[in-house]
Design an enzyme around this catalytic site. Sequence first.
Site, PDB file in Angstrom:
ATOM      1  N   ASP A 167       9.621  -1.952   8.239  1.00  0.00           N
ATOM      2  CA  ASP A 167       9.460  -1.151   9.544  1.00  0.00           C
ATOM      3  C   ASP A 167       8.421   0.358   8.646  1.00  0.00           C
ATOM      4  O   ASP A 167       8.708   0.653   7.983  1.00  0.00           O
ATOM      5  CB  ASP A 167      10.141   0.093  10.055  1.00  0.00           C
ATOM      6  CG  ASP A 167      11.412  -0.449  10.716  1.00  0.00           C
ATOM      7  OD1 ASP A 167      10.128  -1.458  11.925  1.00  0.00           O
ATOM      8  OD2 ASP A 167      12.501  -0.836  11.695  1.00  0.00           O
TER       9      ASP A 167
ATOM     10  N   ARG B 196      -0.354   1.546  -3.825  1.00  0.00           N
ATOM     11  CA  ARG B 196      -1.909   1.519  -3.521  1.00  0.00           C
ATOM     12  C   ARG B 196      -2.159   2.895  -3.941  1.00  0.00           C
ATOM     13  O   ARG B 196      -2.474   3.491  -4.587  1.00  0.00           O
ATOM     14  CB  ARG B 196      -2.533   1.034  -3.256  1.00  0.00           C
ATOM     15  CG  ARG B 196      -2.868  -0.492  -3.544  1.00  0.00           C
ATOM     16  CD  ARG B 196      -3.672  -0.672  -4.858  1.00  0.00           C
ATOM     17  NE  ARG B 196      -4.947  -0.185  -4.592  1.00  0.00           N
ATOM     18  CZ  ARG B 196      -5.809   0.962  -4.703  1.00  0.00           C
ATOM     19  NH1 ARG B 196      -5.210   1.241  -5.946  1.00  0.00           N
ATOM     20  NH2 ARG B 196      -7.159   0.881  -5.125  1.00  0.00           N
ATOM     21  N   TYR B 197      -1.641   3.356  -3.003  1.00  0.00           N
ATOM     22  CA  TYR B 197      -1.690   5.320  -2.588  1.00  0.00           C
ATOM     23  C   TYR B 197      -0.594   6.321  -2.555  1.00  0.00           C
ATOM     24  O   TYR B 197      -1.032   7.266  -2.735  1.00  0.00           O
ATOM     25  CB  TYR B 197      -2.556   5.169  -1.447  1.00  0.00           C
ATOM     26  CG  TYR B 197      -3.318   4.215  -0.848  1.00  0.00           C
ATOM     27  CD1 TYR B 197      -4.597   4.519  -2.208  1.00  0.00           C
ATOM     28  CD2 TYR B 197      -3.437   3.506  -0.342  1.00  0.00           C
ATOM     29  CE1 TYR B 197      -5.601   3.760  -2.289  1.00  0.00           C
ATOM     30  CE2 TYR B 197      -4.768   2.065  -0.163  1.00  0.00           C
ATOM     31  CZ  TYR B 197      -5.665   2.871  -0.816  1.00  0.00           C
ATOM     32  OH  TYR B 197      -6.830   1.611  -0.856  1.00  0.00           O
TER      33      TYR B 197
ATOM     34  N   GLU C   3       3.442   1.796  12.053  1.00  0.00           N
ATOM     35  CA  GLU C   3       2.990   0.945  12.991  1.00  0.00           C
ATOM     36  C   GLU C   3       4.078   1.072  14.403  1.00  0.00           C
ATOM     37  O   GLU C   3       3.576   0.073  14.978  1.00  0.00           O
ATOM     38  CB  GLU C   3       2.325   0.120  12.571  1.00  0.00           C
ATOM     39  CG  GLU C   3       0.391   0.152  11.852  1.00  0.00           C
ATOM     40  CD  GLU C   3       0.721   0.484  10.397  1.00  0.00           C
ATOM     41  OE1 GLU C   3       1.845   1.339   9.870  1.00  0.00           O
ATOM     42  OE2 GLU C   3      -0.651   0.770   9.898  1.00  0.00           O
TER      43      GLU C   3
ATOM     44  N   LEU D  57     -11.628   0.427  -0.408  1.00  0.00           N
ATOM     45  CA  LEU D  57     -11.066   1.117   0.826  1.00  0.00           C
ATOM     46  C   LEU D  57     -12.042   0.764   1.960  1.00  0.00           C
ATOM     47  O   LEU D  57     -11.752   1.346   3.586  1.00  0.00           O
ATOM     48  CB  LEU D  57      -9.493   1.153   1.091  1.00  0.00           C
ATOM     49  CG  LEU D  57      -8.545   1.322   2.011  1.00  0.00           C
ATOM     50  CD1 LEU D  57      -7.815   0.357   2.668  1.00  0.00           C
ATOM     51  CD2 LEU D  57      -7.415   2.539   1.971  1.00  0.00           C
TER      52      LEU D  57
ATOM     53  N   GLU E 193       3.450   3.429  16.973  1.00  0.00           N
ATOM     54  CA  GLU E 193       2.399   2.863  17.676  1.00  0.00           C
ATOM     55  C   GLU E 193       2.968   2.057  18.468  1.00  0.00           C
ATOM     56  O   GLU E 193       2.096   2.192  19.565  1.00  0.00           O
ATOM     57  CB  GLU E 193       1.602   2.209  16.344  1.00  0.00           C
ATOM     58  CG  GLU E 193       0.427   2.272  17.611  1.00  0.00           C
ATOM     59  CD  GLU E 193      -0.573   1.306  16.653  1.00  0.00           C
ATOM     60  OE1 GLU E 193      -1.657   0.557  17.104  1.00  0.00           O
ATOM     61  OE2 GLU E 193      -0.755   0.719  15.384  1.00  0.00           O
TER      62      GLU E 193
ATOM     63  N   MET F 153       0.536  -1.022  -0.091  1.00  0.00           N
ATOM     64  CA  MET F 153      -0.183   0.133   0.164  1.00  0.00           C
ATOM     65  C   MET F 153       1.380   1.535  -0.003  1.00  0.00           C
ATOM     66  O   MET F 153       0.311   1.714  -0.724  1.00  0.00           O
ATOM     67  CB  MET F 153      -1.271   0.011   1.321  1.00  0.00           C
ATOM     68  CG  MET F 153      -2.123  -1.642   1.134  1.00  0.00           C
ATOM     69  SD  MET F 153      -3.164  -1.471   2.148  1.00  0.00           S
ATOM     70  CE  MET F 153      -4.433   0.365   1.477  1.00  0.00           C
TER      71      MET F 153
ATOM     72  N   HIS G  37      -1.891  -5.842  12.681  1.00  0.00           N
ATOM     73  CA  HIS G  37      -2.908  -5.323  11.975  1.00  0.00           C
ATOM     74  C   HIS G  37      -4.081  -5.391  12.459  1.00  0.00           C
ATOM     75  O   HIS G  37      -4.832  -6.301  11.820  1.00  0.00           O
ATOM     76  CB  HIS G  37      -3.033  -4.483  10.314  1.00  0.00           C
ATOM     77  CG  HIS G  37      -3.433  -2.796  11.052  1.00  0.00           C
ATOM     78  ND1 HIS G  37      -4.397  -2.665  10.984  1.00  0.00           N
ATOM     79  CD2 HIS G  37      -2.584  -1.399  10.439  1.00  0.00           C
ATOM     80  CE1 HIS G  37      -4.869  -1.354  10.806  1.00  0.00           C
ATOM     81  NE2 HIS G  37      -3.337  -0.273  10.649  1.00  0.00           N
TER      82      HIS G  37
ATOM     83  N   LEU H 123      -6.148   7.800  -1.049  1.00  0.00           N
ATOM     84  CA  LEU H 123      -6.852   7.253   0.118  1.00  0.00           C
ATOM     85  C   LEU H 123      -8.026   7.216   0.660  1.00  0.00           C
ATOM     86  O   LEU H 123      -9.073   5.682   0.022  1.00  0.00           O
ATOM     87  CB  LEU H 123      -5.479   7.534   1.219  1.00  0.00           C
ATOM     88  CG  LEU H 123      -5.740   5.891   2.582  1.00  0.00           C
ATOM     89  CD1 LEU H 123      -4.665   5.677   2.985  1.00  0.00           C
ATOM     90  CD2 LEU H 123      -7.347   6.318   3.357  1.00  0.00           C
TER      91      LEU H 123
END
Length: 431
Positions: free
Chosen positions: A346, A152-153, A349, A85, A353, A63, A269, A79
């Site tokens: 990496d 994708r984005y 997330e 999505l 996070e 992505m 995730h 996105l």
Amino acid sequence: MTARRAATHFTRSLSQASAASPALPGYLGAAQSQSRRLATVPPPVTQNAAGAKGPTAMVFLNMGGPSTTDEVGDFLSRLFADGDLIPLGRLQSYLGPLISKRRTPKIKQQYADIGGGSPIRKWSEYQNEEMCKILDEISPETAPHKPYVAFRYADPLTDEMYTRLLDDGFGRGKGGRAVAFTQYPQYSCSTTGSSLNELWKWRQRLEGKSAADRTNGDGDGDGTIAWSVIDRWPVHSGLVEAFARNIEKTLAEYPEERRNEAVLLFSAHSLPMSVVNRGDPYPAEVAATVYAVMQRLNFSNPYRLCWQSQVGPSAWLGPQTSDTVEGYIHKGQKDLVLIPIAFTSDHIETLFELDQEVIPDSGHPETVKRVESLNGNPLFIRALADMAKAHLGSGISCSPQMELRCPGCKSERCAESKKFFKGQQSALASA
């Protein structure tokens, strides 16, 4: 983000919309500078050229993320414009641009705080280029292998990749073979499925009627690109070994008398329960990876699978990673090892996070540790090459699992995409 923090940043409309993808919340999460982020810079690569029956294009699907702060606005716009999505229905054209515009200044600053962009592109390109060098040696019959990345984005987008393929001599009457290699070990319709749907769309647009003919399995050497797909690899031995060795390295940081008592927390995730109940295979495949890694470790430690990046008030797959850590700390278990089991490099997330929210919030950063991501791990890259070699020699366009739609799937785009890749079997035979 953790659930409680994420809820303060998103409107109810966005919360409901984000239920389409397990990958959305982390991309929109906050990020701050920290020393681990890009401490390891990918070394330069060179491409070996050992020609035979090639070339073969090896296309990594992911992505993506904005590589620079200047890309953040476009990244968010794409996105929020994707109805697969983030399904906003009739409000898509209105709410999508509104939300992305409102979020851009804050997200742009957050990427600036972590060094100016996401490391996903540089790791994806490095992993692919190094894999192709190995493939040139172990699979000379399909060499030279040419590395491509399709996000994708974020740049390079799928259409940019496809145009580059054509410019590099694939298709346009010259034929050639390309492999779409997902970089999500575990399949989800909202990650790998979304990327494959996008690839199918641009194949139809850029290779014309002949591509549409092959959707029905009528490929007969018409000079278009012959595609095949590596769509999932949750228990590949090389992936399992790479994870296991990184875990062992982290466990070695604990005193020997406490080492086997540390709890291993595999974090992936999360996924909205609406997607789980539709029949998405992701939860089962993540669990399969976890079990395979624990088998390799001889079940040396107690372990649990938990889920991160929930956003909004709707029901998500749990328990949440942040709540799991908090719960064990409250029970007196302070030696906890976080393992990002669904990520191969990496990104926000892991870098924010887990490193900047979950671990500091635990109150015990000296005993709550995160296992290093795979990134440029040579063992992992060799595993990618071994998978690719096996796939290239199999003559299979895609797995039987990929051909099967979710029981509750209502997406015609998904149905046509799967039909196309299954139909590529005849194209491979004539390539």
